[in-house]
Design an enzyme around this catalytic site. Structure first.
Site, PDB file in Angstrom:
ATOM      1  CD  GLN A 285      -3.123  -0.870   2.203  1.00  0.00           C
ATOM      2  OE1 GLN A 285      -3.183  -1.986   2.711  1.00  0.00           O
ATOM      3  NE2 GLN A 285      -3.565   0.113   2.537  1.00  0.00           N
TER       4      GLN A 285
ATOM      5  NE  ARG B 199     -14.067   1.021   3.321  1.00  0.00           N
ATOM      6  CZ  ARG B 199     -14.268   0.527   2.184  1.00  0.00           C
ATOM      7  NH1 ARG B 199     -14.422  -0.910   2.204  1.00  0.00           N
ATOM      8  NH2 ARG B 199     -14.585   1.274   1.367  1.00  0.00           N
ATOM      9  CB  CYS B 200     -10.913   3.508  10.738  1.00  0.00           C
ATOM     10  SG  CYS B 200      -9.488   3.126  11.793  1.00  0.00           S
TER      11      CYS B 200
ATOM     12  CD  GLU C 180      -9.464   5.710   6.338  1.00  0.00           C
ATOM     13  OE1 GLU C 180      -9.697   6.680   7.085  1.00  0.00           O
ATOM     14  OE2 GLU C 180      -8.665   5.094   6.258  1.00  0.00           O
TER      15      GLU C 180
END
Ligand code: PCD
Length: 804
Positions: free
Chosen positions: A237, A384-385, A760
Site C-alpha cells: 500500500q 478501513r479507518c 473509510e
C-alpha cells in the site's frame, strides 16, 4: 468562441471531470479476468517460499532440524534465524519503532509466527517440505488477556527488552507494557466528572478483527546480480516507503531498488506493514540469484498478518441534567500482540484515537492509552479507518447512547444538543485537533427526516407493547450515529512513519497531441484512482478524463509519496494532482497568450481553452496549446508541458456523516434482520458520485461484518479460533442489506478542490450504527451495554439474560 464552439456545459460534460459519475476505467480489465496481481507473475527459474509456523503461542525453540525437508527433491534451501543473523536481518524494525523477529530467534510469541522459510522449485514441494521441518518446542505460559499481562507475576514475553524501561514512546512501567500516551487535561476532566450532575460510565470493548482482503499478502523478489538491481513486486500500500525502508535495512542503495505494486486485490490496511515474507524472499533471491515468490494462504493471512482493533476503552462522560456534555474521560488498554507493529504516524502511538470527542463540543477531555504486549499476532492496522478512528467513533457513539439512557433522553436529541455548530469551525477540540469544516445539524436533520425518525420511534414503542402482550417475538432497534472522521495524513510537521514525512505527489506530462499521463505517489487497491484522479485533472486542465492515463505503484517512474491508507489519497495526492494541474495551466496560459499575440493577463480560462478577454471568438484549446508547447519556438518558454507537485497538506480533512440503521431482532433465534440502512456522507466536493456510492456500500458491508460477527478470537492457550473463512465472518450478498445513500456537501476550506476522503467513513460510522441498533432493540428492557460482535448467539444471550 465561434459558431463551431459547443456551449460551456456541453464542453464541460465531455471532459467527464469533477462530479461526473464516470464509469471505472479499470473495470474493463478486472471484470474480464485481465488484472495483473502478484501471484499472476511468472518468471523463468522462479522459486517459491513457504513458512514453517509455530503451532504454539508461547514457546522456547530448543532446536530446528531441516535435514528431512532438505532431502526432498526440489527443495533449494531452508532459512532459519541463524542464517539471517550474519546479515542482521533476523529481526526487523516495525512501523511503530519496535522490532520484530523475521524468523523465530530462540522463542515464539504467537501462534502462526514464522519459524523457518523453505525455498523450493515448486509451491507444493515447498509446502510438503514445511511439514518435514522438525522443531523442538518447549511450551511457556501464555498470556492473551492484556490486563493479566500487566500483573506483576505475568510471564516476560519480550525477553529481548528485559530491563529496558524506555520504549519508543516513552517510559515502560512493566515488562509487558509498551507505552502510555496521554492527551488533554487530566485534572480538569477529573474535576468535571467528579462534580457533574450526571456521569455515564462504561467499559467499551472493540474486539480484535482482521481486514481479510480478497487477495492475501505476497511478493516476488528478484535480485539481478549482473546489474546489482533488486526488484520487488508486492502487495504494498506504500511502495515508496517500502523502497526507502528496504534500502535502509539492507544497505542496498535506494536507486538500485525498484518496488512495484501491481494490481492489488483489496488492502484495507492489511498491506501497509512489513512482513517477514518480504524479507525472506529478498534474502532468498539474493542468495539463489533467481526470483523468489512468496504468497501466503488465507489461514496464514488471518493468523499472522496485521490484525485490527483490540481496544478496551473505559469511559466516563459527564453532563448537566438537561443533557449538555461537560467532560469526557477515557482510558484505553490497547492489546498490541507480540510486537508493536501498529501502523500509526510516529507521534501518535494510538493513532488518531484522540478524535474520540467525536462530533460534539466537549469542553474538557482527557485520554490515556496504555499499549500492552500479549501472545497474539502483531499488527494494529487501520482496517478501513484512519489510524484508530473507528475505535474512537465507536467509543463516543456508544457513550452517547449510554448517557442518553441515563438521562432518559432521546439519543437523537442528545446528539443535536451537543453538536459542534456550523459557526464554530474551524473548531479546536479539547484533545488537540482543528476540525476544518462541518455542518452537522443540517446532515442530522436531513437523515432523521429521510427515515421518518419519529414515526420509527412510534412503531418501535408499539412493537414493545405487542411484545409485552405476547403477540410478537421480534423487537425493533434504531441505531443512530453521527461520526466525524479525520483523514489525509500529513501534514509533514505532525505526521511521519519511520521518519518519512507524509506528503504526497503527482507528476503530469501532456503529450503533444493533447492527451496526458499522470503518475502519483499513491496506489489504488480497488478504489478506482485511475478513474477519479483523471477527473480532477480533466477539470483543472481541460483535457477529457478519457485522454488521461493514471499510473501508480512503480517507484522507478512514479514521484515519491507515502501511499494509500487512512483515506489520504484524495486529501493529499488529490490535492497534489490539482496543484500540478494548475502549474500546467499557468504555463499553458503563457503559451496561449503568445499564440494569440496578447498579454498573459488578457486571456482567461474557459473549461478547455484560453480565450481573449472581451474577444471570445479568439481562443486556443488545450489541444492546440499542447502541440505548440512542443513544436513551436516560444521566446522565454521552455519546450514541453509537464509539471510535478509535492503537496504537504496544511491540515487533515474532517469528513462526517449521519447514519441510521433499523433492525428487527428475533429474541428466540438471535437473528438480526436489517430492515433499513440510511447513510448520509459529507466528504466535501464529490469527485465521482458513483465511486463514492460504491465506497460507501463496501465500507458499510465491512462494518456489518465487524459489528455482527467478524472476530479474531483466541482461546486461553493462544490458539486462533477463527483462522479460516469457515469461522471468520465475511458477508456475502446474502447477508448484505440494501443501503440508501445520501449526502450533503461541506467543502474542505484548505483543500484545492474542497474534497475530503470518503473510503473509510462508512466503516467508521457503520460499526456504531449497527451496534447501536442491537442495543436500542433492548433499550426498554434494561440493557446498557454489551460487547460486539453481535452474532446470533450473543444476541440470543442478551435476550435470555434479560429474561425475555
Ligand atoms: N472519492 C471521490 N470524492 C471524494 C473522496 C473520494 O470521488 N470527495 C473517491 C476517490 O477518488 C477514490 C475513492 O473515492 O477513488 C476513495 O478515496 P479516499 O477516501 O481518498 O481513499 P483512498 O486513500 O483512495 O483509499 C484508501 C481507503 C482505505 S484507507 C481503505 S482501508 C479502503 C478504502 O480506501 N480500502 C479499499 N476503500 C477501498 N476500496 C476498495 N475497493 N478496496 C480497498 O482495499 Mo485503510 O487505512 O488502508 O485501512
Amino acid at each position: 468562441m465561434n459558431e463551431m464552439t459547443p456551449p460551456k456545459t456541453e464542453r464541460a460534460a465531455a471532459l467527464k471531470g469533477l462530479g461526473s459519475a464516470r464509469k471505472r476505467v479499470e473495470d474493463a480489465r478486472f471484470t474480464q479476468g485481465k488484472g495483473n496481481y502478484v501471484d499472476d507473475l511468472k518468471m523463468p527459474g522462479m522459486l517459491f517460499g513457504d513458512f514453517v509456523r509455530s503451532p504454539y503461542a508461547h514457546a522456547r525453540i530448543k532446536s530446528i532440524n531441516a535435514d528431512k525437508a532438505k532431502a526432498i527433491p526440489g527443495v533449494v534451501a531452508v532459512l532459519t534465524a541463524d542464517d539471517l543473523r550474519p546479515l542482521n536481518l533476523h529481526w526487523m524494525p516495525t512501523l511503530a519503532g519496535d522490532k520484530q523477529m523475521v524468523l523465530a530467534d530462540g522463542k515464539v510469541l504467537f501462534q502462526g509466527q514464522e519459524v523457518a522459510f523453505v525455498v523450493a522449485e515448486d509451491r507444493y514441494v515447498a509446502a510438503d517440505a514445511v511439514e518435514l521441518v522438525e522443531v523442538d518446542y518447549e511450551e511457556l505460559p501464555v498470556v492473551v488477556d492484556p490486563f493479566k499481562a500487566q500483573a506483576s507475576d505475568a510471564p516476560v514475553l519480550r525477553e529481548d527488552l528485559e530491563g529496558n524501561m524506555e520504549g519508543a514512546h516513552g517510559p515502560r512501567r512493566h515488562h509487558n507494557h509498551i507505552f502510555t500516551w496521554e492527551q488533554g487535561d487530566k485534572d480538569a476532566t477529573e474535576a468535571v466528572v467528579g462534580s457533574a450532575d450526571v456521569v455515564a460510565e462504561e467499559m467499551v470493548y472493540y474486539h480484535r478483527t482482521h481486514p481479510c482482503p480478497l487477495e492475501t499478502c505476497g511478493c516476488v523478489a528478484s535480485m539481478d546480480k549482473v546489474n546489482g538491481k533488486l526488484t520487488v513486486w508486492g502487495t504494498f500500500q506504500a511502495p515508496h516507503a517500502v523502497r526507502t525502508v528496504a534500502s535502509l535495512i539492507s544497505g542496498i542503495a535506494e536507486h538500485n531498488i525498484r518496488i512495484i505494486s501491481p494490481d492489488i486485490g483489496g488492502g484495507f490496511g492489511n498491506k501497509v506493514g512489513v512482513y517477514p515474507g518480504y524479507i525472506c524472499s529478498i534474502v532468498a533471491s539474493i542468495v539463489t540469484g533467481v526470483p523468489v515468490k512468496w504468497v501466503e494462504d488465507r489461514m496464514e493471512n488471518l493468523m499472522a498478518t496485521a490484525f485490527a482493533r483490540d481496544y478496551w476503552m473505559q469511559g466516563k462522560i459527564a453532563a448537566t441534567k438537561d443533557g449538555r456534555i461537560t467532560g469526557l474521560w477515557c482510558h484505553v488498554t490497547a492489546d498490541h500482540g507480540a510486537f508493536d507493529a501498529c501502523a500509526d504516524p510516529t507521534k501518535f502511538p494510538a493513532g488518531f484515537f484522540n478524535i474520540c470527542t467525536g462530533s460534539y463540543d466537549i469542553p474538557t477531555a482527557y485520554l490515556a492509552v496504555d499499549g500492552v504486549y500479549t501472545n497474539k499476532a502483531p499488527g494494529g492496522v487501520a482496517y478501513r479507518c484512519s489510524f484508530r478512528v473507528t475505535e474512537a467513533a465507536y467509543f463516543i457513539e456508544r457513550m452517547i447512547e449510554i448517557l442518553a439512557l441515563k438521562l432518559d433522553m432521546d439519543p437523537a436529541e442528545l446528539r443535536a444538543k451537543n453538536f459542534i455548530r456550523k459557526e464554530q469551525f474551524p473548531y479546536q477540540s479539547a484533545l488537540g485537533w482543528e476540525y476544518d469544516s462541518g455542518d452537522y445539524q443540517t446532515a442530522w436533520d436531513k437523515a432523521l427526516k429521510a427515515v421518518d425518525y419519529e414515526g420509527l420511534r412510534r412503531e418501535q414503542a408499539e412493537r414493545v407493547d405487542a411484545f409485552k402482550r405476547g403477540e410478537t417475538r421480534k423487537l425493533i432497534g434504531i441505531g443512530l450515529t453521527h461520526f466525524t472522521e479525520i483523514v489525509g495524513a500529513g501534514p509533514v510537521k505532525n505526521c511521519d512513519i519511520l521518519g518519512l514525512g507524509m506528503f504526497d505527489s503527482c507528476e503530469i506530462r501532456i503529450h503533444p497531441t493533447g492527451s496526458a499521463i499522470a503518475r502519483l505517489g499513491t496506489i489504488s487497491q480497488g478504489q478506482g484512482h485511475a478513474t477519479t484522479f483523471a477527473q480532477i485533472l480533466a477539470s483543472e486542465i481541460g483535457i477529457p478524463a478519457d485522454d488521461i492515463t493514471v499510473e501508480e505503484g512503480d517507484t522507478d517512474t512514479a514521484p515519491y509519496g507515502l501511499g494509500t491508507y487512512g483515506s489520504r489519497s484524495t486529501p493529499v495526492a488529490g490535492a497534489a494532482t490539482a496543484m500540478a494541474g494548475r502549474k500546467i495551466r499557468a504555463k499553458a496560459q503563457m503559451i496561449a497568450a503568445y499564440l494569440l499575440e496578447v498579454h498573459d493577463d488578457d486571456v482567461e480560462w474557459d473549461v478547455d481553452r484560453f480565450v481573449v478577454k472581451g474577444a471570445p471568438q479568439r481562443f486556443k484549446t488545450m489541444k492546440e496549446i499542447a502541440f505548440a508547447s512542443y513544436n513551436q519556438a516560444i521566446p522565454g518558454v521552455e519546450p514541453g508541458l509537464e509539471a510535478v507537485s509535492y503537496y504537504d497538506p496544511p491540515n487533515m480533512t474532517y469528513p462526517f456523516g449521519a447514519y441510521v440503521c433499523v433492525m428487527e431482532v428475533d429474541v428466540d433465534t438471535g437473528e438480526a434482520d436489517i430492515r433499513k440502512f440510511y447513510a448520509l456522507d459529507d466528504c466535501g466536493t464529490r469527485i465521482n458520485p458513483m465511486i463514492i456510492e460504491g465506497q460507501v456500500h463496501g465500507g458499510l458491508t465491512e462494518a456489518l461484518a465487524i459489528a455482527m460477527g467478524q472476530e479474531i478470537a483466541y482461546d486461553e492457550l493462544g490458539n486462533v479460533k477463527t483462522g479460516t473463512l469457515m469461522d471468520f465472518f465475511v458477508p456475502t450478498s446474502w447477508e448484505t442489506p440494501y443501503y440508501t445513500t445520501d449526502h450533503t456537501v461541506t467543502p474542505s476550506p484548505h483543500h484545492p478542490i474542497g474534497a475530503k476522503g470518503v473510503g473509510e467513513s462508512p466503516n467508521v460510522g457503520g460499526v456504531p450504527a449497527f451496534s447501536n441498533a442491537v442495543h436500542d432493540a433492548f433499550r426498554t428492557f434494561g440493557l446498557t451495554h454489551t460487547h460486539m460482535p453481535h452474532d446470533h448467539w450473543r444476541i440470543w444471550k442478551i435476550a435470555h439474560d434479560l429474561g425475555l
